[in-house]
Design a protein around this motif. Structure first.
Motif, mmCIF file in Angstrom:
data_model
loop_
_atom_site.group_PDB
_atom_site.id
_atom_site.type_symbol
_atom_site.label_atom_id
_atom_site.label_comp_id
_atom_site.label_asym_id
_atom_site.label_seq_id
_atom_site.Cartn_x
_atom_site.Cartn_y
_atom_site.Cartn_z
ATOM 1 N N GLU A 89 40.807 49.922 112.525
ATOM 2 C CA GLU A 89 40.520 50.418 111.334
ATOM 3 C C GLU A 89 41.813 50.435 110.306
ATOM 4 O O GLU A 89 41.671 50.115 109.209
ATOM 5 C CB GLU A 89 40.416 51.964 111.602
ATOM 6 C CG GLU A 89 39.899 52.696 109.939
ATOM 7 C CD GLU A 89 39.319 54.137 110.364
ATOM 8 O OE1 GLU A 89 39.209 54.956 109.206
ATOM 9 O OE2 GLU A 89 39.155 54.474 111.452
ATOM 10 N N ALA A 90 42.830 50.525 111.026
ATOM 11 C CA ALA A 90 44.300 50.435 110.107
ATOM 12 C C ALA A 90 44.293 48.804 109.357
ATOM 13 O O ALA A 90 44.797 48.987 108.477
ATOM 14 C CB ALA A 90 45.391 50.615 111.118
ATOM 15 N N VAL A 91 44.088 48.040 110.035
ATOM 16 C CA VAL A 91 43.938 46.674 109.559
ATOM 17 C C VAL A 91 42.973 46.523 108.356
ATOM 18 O O VAL A 91 43.446 46.260 107.312
ATOM 19 C CB VAL A 91 43.428 45.689 110.520
ATOM 20 C CG1 VAL A 91 43.443 44.235 109.882
ATOM 21 C CG2 VAL A 91 44.575 45.477 111.517
ATOM 22 N N THR A 92 41.720 47.188 108.601
ATOM 23 C CA THR A 92 40.711 47.160 107.636
ATOM 24 C C THR A 92 41.021 47.858 106.454
ATOM 25 O O THR A 92 40.936 47.434 105.442
ATOM 26 C CB THR A 92 39.372 47.417 108.051
ATOM 27 O OG1 THR A 92 38.888 46.458 109.290
ATOM 28 C CG2 THR A 92 38.324 47.362 107.168
ATOM 29 N N SER A 93 41.619 48.914 106.663
ATOM 30 C CA SER A 93 42.295 49.738 105.678
ATOM 31 C C SER A 93 42.995 49.514 104.655
ATOM 32 O O SER A 93 43.037 49.302 103.460
ATOM 33 C CB SER A 93 42.441 51.228 105.924
ATOM 34 O OG SER A 93 42.778 51.982 105.173
ATOM 35 N N ASP A 94 44.212 48.667 105.468
ATOM 36 C CA ASP A 94 45.278 48.350 104.720
ATOM 37 C C ASP A 94 44.954 46.912 103.892
ATOM 38 O O ASP A 94 45.108 46.873 102.639
ATOM 39 C CB ASP A 94 46.160 47.870 105.631
ATOM 40 C CG ASP A 94 47.559 47.145 105.232
ATOM 41 O OD1 ASP A 94 48.181 47.676 104.124
ATOM 42 O OD2 ASP A 94 47.939 46.205 105.252
ATOM 43 N N LEU A 95 44.295 46.046 104.474
ATOM 44 C CA LEU A 95 43.811 44.806 103.832
ATOM 45 C C LEU A 95 42.661 45.233 102.507
ATOM 46 O O LEU A 95 42.789 44.678 101.565
ATOM 47 C CB LEU A 95 43.254 43.897 104.782
ATOM 48 C CG LEU A 95 44.029 43.406 105.718
ATOM 49 C CD1 LEU A 95 43.219 42.112 106.529
ATOM 50 C CD2 LEU A 95 45.264 42.538 104.911
ATOM 51 N N CYS A 96 42.040 46.149 102.630
ATOM 52 C CA CYS A 96 41.090 46.566 101.650
ATOM 53 C C CYS A 96 41.736 46.994 100.311
ATOM 54 O O CYS A 96 41.697 46.772 99.400
ATOM 55 C CB CYS A 96 39.980 47.790 102.140
ATOM 56 S SG CYS A 96 38.638 48.212 100.955
ATOM 57 N N ALA A 97 42.631 48.010 100.829
ATOM 58 C CA ALA A 97 43.719 48.503 99.516
ATOM 59 C C ALA A 97 44.569 47.274 98.750
ATOM 60 O O ALA A 97 44.738 47.541 97.897
ATOM 61 C CB ALA A 97 44.506 49.684 100.272
#
Length: 632
Positions: A89-97
């Protein structure tokens, strides 16, 4: 005097639709402006009411512009790939932001870098030579965000172990088209950090390594890569003339001329030079080259120490980034490699910079496809949206297939790099990484030019207008097949890779490709693609057998087609593999099938046509230099 007697709505509609309206000859008159009605008088007519385009600087309509949306949310393949391999989730959240920031902030900075290119100030107001390269505020912002977002640091912090390079390159993939070419100094920075790490992080490179991999903007350094000299090209063994003169404190003074230095405003650089012995002699060839590290600094009066900037290069593209000719006149440097081991020491750097080059290529393809798709949903032509014209969508779909294939090929190389760096790569994976690094760079570089060019065409005339920012995508893409080795240079590198490994890299290629295809053989919808890829793999195997024992000139002529065949077959296998996993979409299957409908093994096809036979080279030369004319 002629006056239009038709009402506004009828006349305007007729004008816009190309239908003439009757004009009635009446007396000349002057009509005052009353209420919302405006009278216009010119040499030939008076019109009561509003006349479209009369005395207007521009017309009352505009074409719709494509809108850059969050590139992460718009990229189903990227999200699908991460969901399969790196679902944190940390990867998805960071890339989305990060993607949101690209669309709303950083892309504007990238445009500012384009319209406000660097300039060179040789002298200050008092005539002192300062050689300041002045860059835009947006360029400086790119350095800040690169540090804060860890665009280099992630590769060395390794927050997700073997998948950290995939995470890092995914982030750079989102950043690249909006970065104003700041990904170029980041590539060289990453490459420099890799070299220092591979040689052992100790003095004199210890501080530099910490700065190159820092997340603190005030501490972060970028690195240049000053290899190209007056003779130019990839042949650094014969082209490097820079001398390194030993000093009593163990450092060196560099004297030479660097004809092409990218990211010349970097904080430090790596460069090759020949160590001069006490008699003033040097060793020729690659055995005489050593690798040096130098900081770029100024004295108290603001003058560069040991460097003179001769000129900034006037380039086709990449205008956002300062590229210069430099005279090194006593630049203090420290030797990083063993003496005479300079070329061997930069091998790791080339792996990193070639992967970065591929990231920029695939990212450019993805960006133009995203913009073209958005434009097709806004632009109306011949009575309907572009997206409702089947031929137009077929063209965009072909661009999408090329982009998907390039993305999966790139990410697999990043995966292999991550496994090697964390010490868990098998021998097969190590061989694959060595083989596929030049392959991914040469193939995606050519793909980018073709796809971006097609993409500009999808915007019609607007794709050719500088104000739209679209032409810059094509100009910048053209360098991707040149930097870090041209297509032919890298094709020959593939041959060297095969020879030096005694063919083991090809054995690894065949083994892994077969395993990918075998795993998907029970998926009925992928049967046509699997059959085509297996057939091409067999053709490639036959070529390798028939080519065994052929002379060097034969294999040189075949090398480019061999590299293309490796790229197409392996990419096909990756598309098939991705389409066979449980989370795949119907579009994944369709893309795999479409990819495998092309000629996947051109080296076998062209071998059968005699393209590599003994007399081909002389015929090619005669054709190129033919001056004969029938008239003569």
């Amino acid at each position: 005097m002629w006056v239009c007697s038709a009402p506004l709505s009828r006349f305007a509609a007729g004008l816009l639709c190309g239908i003439p309206r009757p004009l009635i000859h009446i007396r000349s008159a002057s009509v005052a402006e009353t209420g919302t009605t405006r009278a216009y008088e010119d040499q030939n007519c008076e019109v009561e009411g509003y006349l479209a385009f009369s005395r207007a600087r521009i017309g009352p309509f505009f074409q719709e512009r494509p809108v850059l949306k969050n590139p992460f949310l718009e990229d189903g393949l990227l999200r699908g790939y991460l969901s399969r391999h790196l679902p944190q989730e940390a990867v998805t959240s960071d890339l989305c932001a990060f993607g949101e920031r690209m669309a709303n902030e950083v892309d504007g900075w990238g445009r500012e870098c384009e319209v406000t290119p660097p300039r060179l100030v040789h002298f200050d107001a008092w005539g002192h030579r300062v050689d300041h390269i002045v860059t835009s505020q947006a360029w400086k912002q790119m350095k800040y965000i690169s540090a804060r977002e860890g665009l280099v640091a992630i590769g060395y912090e390794r927050p997700f172990g073997e998948w950290s390079r995939v995470y890092q390159m995914s982030k750079l993939y989102l950043f690249s088209p909006s970065s104003g070419l700041y990904t170029c100094p980041l590539a060289m920075t990453d490459g420099a950090a890799k070299v220092i790490q591979s040689l052992g992080v100790s003095w004199p490179g210890e501080e530099a390594y910490g700065r190159l991999t820092s997340r603190q903007p005030e501490h972060f350094w970028t690195s240049g890569q000053w290899m190209t000299e007056r003779r130019g090209g990839s042949d650094v063994a014969s082209g490097t003339e820079t001398l390194a003169v030993p000093q009593v404190d163990g450092s060196y003074k560099l004297h030479g001329f660097k004809w092409f230095t990218s990211a010349t405003d970097a904080d430090m650089t790596l460069t090759l030079a020949r160590v001069q012995n006490r008699a003033g002699a040097t060793t020729p060839g690659s055995r005489g080259l050593s690798l040096f590290y130098a900081e770029v600094s100024r004295d108290q009066e603001g003058r560069l120490k040991g460097i003179e900037v001769q000129k900034l290069k006037d380039k086709l593209g990449t205008r956002q980034m300062p590229t210069a000719e430099l005279l090194l006149d006593g630049l203090q440097a420290h030797r990083l490699s063993e003496e005479g081991r300079g070329v061997a020491s930069i091998a790791n750097m080339l792996t990193i910079t070639r992967i970065h080059n591929s990231v920029s290529a695939v990212a450019a393809m993805r960006r133009v496809v995203q913009l073209a798709g958005d434009y097709a949903s806004r632009r109306t032509a011949f009575g309907k949206l572009l997206r409702d014209h089947p031929l137009h969508m077929q063209t965009l779909a072909r661009m999408e297939v090329e982009t998907r294939g390039a993305f999966l090929l790139l990410m697999d190389v990043c995966r292999l790099l991550g496994r090697e760096e964390t010490g868990i790569a098998s021998q097969l994976e190590t061989h694959l990484l060595r083989l596929l690094t030049p392959v991914v760079k040469l193939y995606t570089g050519k793909q980018a030019v073709a796809v971006v060019s097609e993409g500009l065409e999808s915007f019609g005339g607007q794709g050719y207008i500088e104000d739209t920012g679209l032409p810059g995508l094509l100009r910048d893409a053209q360098v991707l097949s040149i930097w870090e080795g041209t297509t032919n240079v890298l094709s020959l590198d593939v041959l060297r890779c095969v020879a030096r490994s005694s063919g083991m890299v090809l054995e690894a290629f065949f083994s892994h490709t077969k395993s990918l295809l075998s795993a998907a053989s029970n998926v009925p919808s992928l049967t046509p693609a699997v059959k085509a890829a297996n057939g091409a793999l067999s053709e490639l195997g036959m070529f390798v057998q028939l080519a065994a024992g052929r002379d060097a000139s034969y294999m040189e002529l075949a090398s480019r087609d061999l590299a293309y065949s490796l790229a197409r077959i392996y990419t096909g296998a990756l598309l098939i593999d991705h389409a066979s996993w449980k989370g795949a979409s119907p579009s994944d299957t369709y893309a795999a099938i479409r990819w495998c409908e092309q000629n996947l093994c051109p080296v076998a096809t062209n071998q059968a046509s005699g393209w590599y036979d003994t007399d081909t080279a002389s015929l090619d030369t005669a054709l190129v230099y033919d001056k004969h004319s029938q008239a003569q």
